[in-house]
Write a protein that holds these residues in place. Structure first.
Motif, PDB file in Angstrom:
ATOM      1  N   LYS A 133      -2.913   8.290  -1.984  1.00  0.00           N
ATOM      2  CA  LYS A 133      -4.457   7.842  -1.056  1.00  0.00           C
ATOM      3  C   LYS A 133      -4.351   8.519   0.172  1.00  0.00           C
ATOM      4  N   ALA A 134      -6.010   7.678   0.192  1.00  0.00           N
ATOM      5  CA  ALA A 134      -6.205   8.295   1.663  1.00  0.00           C
ATOM      6  C   ALA A 134      -6.755   7.188   2.139  1.00  0.00           C
ATOM      7  N   HIS A 135      -6.341   6.275   3.394  1.00  0.00           N
ATOM      8  CA  HIS A 135      -7.310   4.961   3.659  1.00  0.00           C
ATOM      9  C   HIS A 135      -9.016   5.266   2.990  1.00  0.00           C
ATOM     10  N   SER A 139       0.848  -1.355   0.162  1.00  0.00           N
ATOM     11  CA  SER A 139       0.148  -0.567   0.074  1.00  0.00           C
ATOM     12  C   SER A 139       0.812   1.052   0.356  1.00  0.00           C
ATOM     13  N   GLY A 140       2.079   1.105   0.709  1.00  0.00           N
ATOM     14  CA  GLY A 140       2.636   2.492   0.931  1.00  0.00           C
ATOM     15  C   GLY A 140       4.026   2.298   0.952  1.00  0.00           C
ATOM     16  N   GLY A 141       4.684   3.157   2.430  1.00  0.00           N
ATOM     17  CA  GLY A 141       5.750   3.206   2.758  1.00  0.00           C
ATOM     18  C   GLY A 141       6.368   1.972   3.379  1.00  0.00           C
ATOM     19  N   LEU A 142       5.750   1.713   4.246  1.00  0.00           N
ATOM     20  CA  LEU A 142       5.908   0.132   4.651  1.00  0.00           C
ATOM     21  C   LEU A 142       6.207  -1.103   4.125  1.00  0.00           C
ATOM     22  N   GLY A 143       4.976  -1.513   3.126  1.00  0.00           N
ATOM     23  CA  GLY A 143       5.605  -2.336   1.646  1.00  0.00           C
ATOM     24  C   GLY A 143       6.575  -1.676   1.103  1.00  0.00           C
ATOM     25  N   ILE A 144       7.167  -0.811   0.912  1.00  0.00           N
ATOM     26  CA  ILE A 144       8.161  -0.173  -0.258  1.00  0.00           C
ATOM     27  C   ILE A 144       9.368  -0.488   0.664  1.00  0.00           C
ATOM     28  N   LEU A 145       9.520  -0.252   1.958  1.00  0.00           N
ATOM     29  CA  LEU A 145      10.684  -0.177   2.625  1.00  0.00           C
ATOM     30  C   LEU A 145      10.775  -1.522   2.902  1.00  0.00           C
ATOM     31  N   ASP A 168       1.235   4.678  -6.759  1.00  0.00           N
ATOM     32  CA  ASP A 168       1.856   3.664  -6.832  1.00  0.00           C
ATOM     33  C   ASP A 168       3.292   3.912  -7.592  1.00  0.00           C
ATOM     34  N   MET A 169       3.992   2.554  -7.881  1.00  0.00           N
ATOM     35  CA  MET A 169       5.176   2.757  -7.652  1.00  0.00           C
ATOM     36  C   MET A 169       5.777   3.091  -8.880  1.00  0.00           C
ATOM     37  N   ASN A 170       5.027   3.075  -9.773  1.00  0.00           N
ATOM     38  CA  ASN A 170       4.923   3.975 -11.000  1.00  0.00           C
ATOM     39  C   ASN A 170       5.352   5.340 -11.299  1.00  0.00           C
ATOM     40  N   VAL A 171       4.208   5.650 -10.825  1.00  0.00           N
ATOM     41  CA  VAL A 171       4.439   7.085 -10.527  1.00  0.00           C
ATOM     42  C   VAL A 171       4.959   8.328  -9.128  1.00  0.00           C
ATOM     43  N   ALA A 172       5.536   7.172  -8.328  1.00  0.00           N
ATOM     44  CA  ALA A 172       6.365   7.345  -7.281  1.00  0.00           C
ATOM     45  C   ALA A 172       7.435   7.607  -7.883  1.00  0.00           C
ATOM     46  N   ARG A 173       8.315   6.177  -8.884  1.00  0.00           N
ATOM     47  CA  ARG A 173       9.327   6.451  -9.519  1.00  0.00           C
ATOM     48  C   ARG A 173       9.527   7.830 -10.800  1.00  0.00           C
ATOM     49  N   HIS A 174       8.284   7.849 -11.034  1.00  0.00           N
ATOM     50  CA  HIS A 174       8.244   9.020 -12.290  1.00  0.00           C
ATOM     51  C   HIS A 174       8.374  10.377 -11.937  1.00  0.00           C
ATOM     52  N   ILE A 175       7.863  10.961 -11.049  1.00  0.00           N
ATOM     53  CA  ILE A 175       7.663  11.972  -9.353  1.00  0.00           C
ATOM     54  C   ILE A 175       9.204  12.387  -9.161  1.00  0.00           C
ATOM     55  N   ALA A 195       4.070  14.154  -3.127  1.00  0.00           N
ATOM     56  CA  ALA A 195       3.244  12.389  -3.239  1.00  0.00           C
ATOM     57  C   ALA A 195       3.463  11.312  -2.179  1.00  0.00           C
ATOM     58  N   ARG A 196       2.198  11.202  -0.853  1.00  0.00           N
ATOM     59  CA  ARG A 196       2.803  10.358  -0.697  1.00  0.00           C
ATOM     60  C   ARG A 196       1.470   9.763   0.035  1.00  0.00           C
ATOM     61  N   ARG A 197       1.628   9.238   1.906  1.00  0.00           N
ATOM     62  CA  ARG A 197      -0.019   8.645   1.856  1.00  0.00           C
ATOM     63  C   ARG A 197      -0.687   9.718   2.808  1.00  0.00           C
ATOM     64  N   PHE A 198      -2.174  10.466   2.175  1.00  0.00           N
ATOM     65  CA  PHE A 198      -3.130  11.752   2.602  1.00  0.00           C
ATOM     66  C   PHE A 198      -3.416  11.465   3.901  1.00  0.00           C
ATOM     67  N   ALA A 199      -2.419  11.192   4.896  1.00  0.00           N
ATOM     68  CA  ALA A 199      -2.915  11.206   6.532  1.00  0.00           C
ATOM     69  C   ALA A 199      -2.983  12.541   7.066  1.00  0.00           C
TER      70      ALA A 199
END
Length: 723
Positions: free
Chosen positions: A541-543, A131-137, A576-583, A504-508
């Protein structure tokens, strides 16, 4: 080269020639090693660029569109034979060799691997189990373990619907879609027993048994095992237990965490994998320790207390959450329903079980906290940045009443990112020309990155501008497709000559995505300055249950309806990872403004560093230990007021002041050749001082030195292990 080596190469070439190009492509696609090798990615893409993009860069889905004959024909037409053969041989060589670093440092782990548990893994966008940072890590951790040769197996869950796909409606409100993943398009195989039957893992509860099958996936040298509950043996509600990541209520969550923790340890036993270390990536996985304790009692005749000590010594626990509300807690009745069978096998009463997850062991009203269990049943606990370590020791000091806050046994290992995954291949080609040969294999050492100061400023800037063009093309395509879906006319044209800032990140809500919007008139003047304009790109994304987070997205997205911000403030859907990579590879500035000290670490800015993007951030998480005044920009002074309203006001004022008085003037100040020399100098300082320190390889070597080897009963590494 010796005669024997020549002979061996000839034999390997002879064997390779007997394998078809079709089979080689399939073998490459089934090991996610390809996902961090740009030349292999480009080879897959060049088979059919349009198809590659439409299938979310999934080589298996793409190869299924070809027959062996049509693939051979396409390879011939595109002159890809040599590239495929070369990639195949490199993969084989990678898998057969143990890196020199591992030969020197892994010690006892060679026979007792690390078992790494995580509820999600972000490895590539084509495998949507994150979903986000924890998984990418977690994904970056296992990729780096593979590169270093650390013996490690990973355990998680397979989500056949993954995290949600995000779309915004005409009102800017987030809509969630859950799409079923075609398993045949994933690089996974079902784990079978010797007799050919499926390996099924049972997880007992008081009322029924939950069954999970097992999928296997290769990430370089690392074996990843994913448990999946979609089986006819399960009740209807349990068949969907692992369908969605972070979906459902507390009952769903506790059952998921039993499957990954208890089921994961049972799986390792079935596979005859005897870990020297259990590494729990966040409290979600902490039930693994209880199952390990039960096995220790069963196999070695230990008492409960003896088994707890033995398991705790070999357990490493990483906490990621600096907010009390972010830690999983389960009510006693839920715990009884699910854990009482294991509790009885442990030979303890229910009160003793609950005490293992309580800060106040005699408070029968207190729920069971997974983080408390993780801390109590580990002897190697760490936060994910220096500041987060301070916060965590304060947060959990009640567990250690006889120690001062500074003596609470929670250290820190600052997160890092997997450099080959997040470094743009265009930038890597530039580094290849100036860095020593083979530098990528030593990229976690400081010396390697000092060569950045030898790079020609014009070349560095030109490479950055190339990446910026590619990123803006991508953003414009996505935004226009979004507008078309909503029936809107939204043809935007973003200018590569304009200072471009990404967020770009989780919208907490604590990440304060709307802090920039507090003075909308001032912001309008900034983006529309005729001589020094600015444009912003937002994504995230927001939860699904986070209404305030969704409101933040709506505020940002609806700026498109204001003519002052049209084409200058865009929101890219479905982060997602693709959007993150581009930005992270293409913007000029990476902005991050959480409410300090609520950002445990953050890694997106570390990815930006690799590509010469400057950070503009609150001094929180990793940036609090990274910023030196010459390698980026700071929001605020590293302090926060007890009144969050005042903190937000101060940080908002600082954000505008730094943007107007430091970032914009520096970016637009050019020399006689049209180069922003001061900006480029900061880019070099950022890369030279930060790229090595915040790499995941450095992070994993730190885990090896301070946690894994001691936990496995070995000696620590030579202190010069990075050399």
């Amino acid at each position: 080269m010796s005669f024997q080596e020549v002979k061996k190469n000839e034999e390997e070439l002879s064997l390779d020639s007997q394998i078809s190009l079709y089979d080689k492509c399939w073998e490459l696609a089934h090991n996610l090693w390809w996902s961090w090798h740009p030349d292999v990615i480009n080879t897959f893409r060049d088979l059919d660029p349009q198809l590659w993009r439409s299938l979310d860069h999934n080589p298996i889905a793409m190869l299924r569109q070809f027959t062996p004959e049509s693939l051979e024909q396409r390879v011939y037409e595109r002159v890809l034979t040599c590239r495929i053969n070369y990639a195949y041989r490199r993969l084989k060589q990678y898998l057969s060799e143990r890196p020199a670093w591992a030969e020197k440092n892994i010690g006892v782990l060679g026979s007792k691997p690390v078992a790494y548990f995580s509820l999600e893994f972000g490895i590539h966008e084509s495998v949507p189990i994150y979903s986000g940072g924890l998984g990418i890590l977690a994904g970056d951790h296992i990729k780096s373990a593979s590169g270093l040769g650390v013996p490690l197996v990973a355990v998680g869950l397979f989500y056949d619907q993954g995290y949600f796909k995000q779309q915004l409606d005409v009102d800017g409100w987030q809509q969630e879609q859950y799409l079923k993943t075609d398993i045949e398009n994933l690089p996974m195989t079902q784990v079978k027993r010797e007799d050919g039957s499926s390996l099924i893992v049972p997880i007992e509860t008081e009322k029924e048994t939950i069954y999970a099958r097992v999928w296997h996936m290769m990430v370089g040298r690392v074996n990843v095992y994913l448990l999946d509950c979609d089986l006819p043996e399960n009740k209807k509600e349990d068949r969907t237990l692992t369908s969605r990541l972070y979906g459902g209520d507390s009952r769903t969550r506790i059952r998921q965490e039993m499957v990954v923790g208890i089921g994961g340890v049972k799986l390792l036993k079935e596979l005859d994998i005897r870990p020297g270390v259990y590494h729990l990536n966040e409290g979600h996985c902490a039930f693994a320790t209880l199952q390990a304790v039960q096995y220790k009692m069963e196999e070695d005749g230990f008492s409960f207390d003896e088994a707890v000590r033995a398991v705790a010594y070999k357990t490493c626990f990483t906490t990621h959450t600096p907010v009390p509300a972010g830690h999983d807690r389960f009510a006693p009745d839920l715990m009884y329903e699910h854990l009482s069978p294991l509790q009885r096998k442990l030979g303890i009463d229910f009160h003793q079980l609950m005490a293992m997850g309580r800060e106040h062991v005699n408070d029968d009203r207190e729920p069971f906290c997974m983080t408390v269990l993780g801390l109590k049943l580990s002897r190697h606990a760490n936060a994910v940045s220096c500041l987060h370590g301070v916060v965590s020791r304060r947060m959990w000091s009640s567990l250690y009443p006889n120690r001062s806050e500074t003596e609470v046994p929670i250290g820190h290992i600052t997160n890092g990112v997997h450099v080959p995954t997040w470094l743009a291949w265009q930038m890597q080609n530039l580094y290849d020309r100036y860095f020593k040969p083979g530098w990528i294999d030593e990229h976690w050492t400081q010396e390697v990155w000092q060569n950045i100061y030898n790079v020609d400023p014009g070349e560095l800037w030109e490479t950055h501008i190339t990446l910026k063009h590619l990123m803006l093309d991508f953003v414009q395509r996505r935004v226009q497709a979004q507008a078309s879906r909503r029936g809107e006319e939204d043809r935007i044209s973003m200018n590569p000559d304009v200072l471009t800032i990404g967020f770009a990140r989780r919208f907490a809500t604590y990440k304060r995505a709307t802090l920039l919007l507090k003075d909308i008139e001032r912001l309008a003047k900034i983006v529309n300055d005729p001589h020094r304009p600015v444009q912003f790109i937002f994504a995230g994304k927001a939860h699904p249950a986070d209404q305030p987070g969704k409101e933040f997205i709506q505020q940002v997205a609806n700026l498109r309806k204001d003519e002052r911000f049209h084409g200058k403030f865009v929101f890219v859907e479905d982060y997602d990872m693709n959007v993150a990579r581009h930005i992270v590879q293409g913007v000029d500035v990476w902005m991050n403004n959480p409410r300090r000290p609520l950002e445990a670490s953050g890694t997106s800015g570390q990815k930006a560093v690799l590509n010469g993007v400057l950070n503009f951030s609150v001094l929180d998480g990793w940036w609090a230990e990274a910023y030196d005044g010459t390698n980026g920009f700071s929001i605020g002074t590293g302090t926060s007021h007890v009144d969050t309203t005042i903190t937000d006001q101060r940080d908002g004022a600082s954000l505008y002041e730094v943007l107007e008085n430091e970032i914009i003037p520096t970016y637009y100040k050019e020399d006689a050749h049209g180069l922003p020399t001061n900006w480029i100098r900061m880019m070099k300082n950022s890369i030279g001082t930060l790229a090595w320190r915040f790499s995941a390889q450095r992070m994993v070597t730190d885990y090896m030195l301070t946690a894994y080897l001691p936990a496995a009963g070995g000696v620590t590494c030579d202190m010069n292990y990075r050399q």
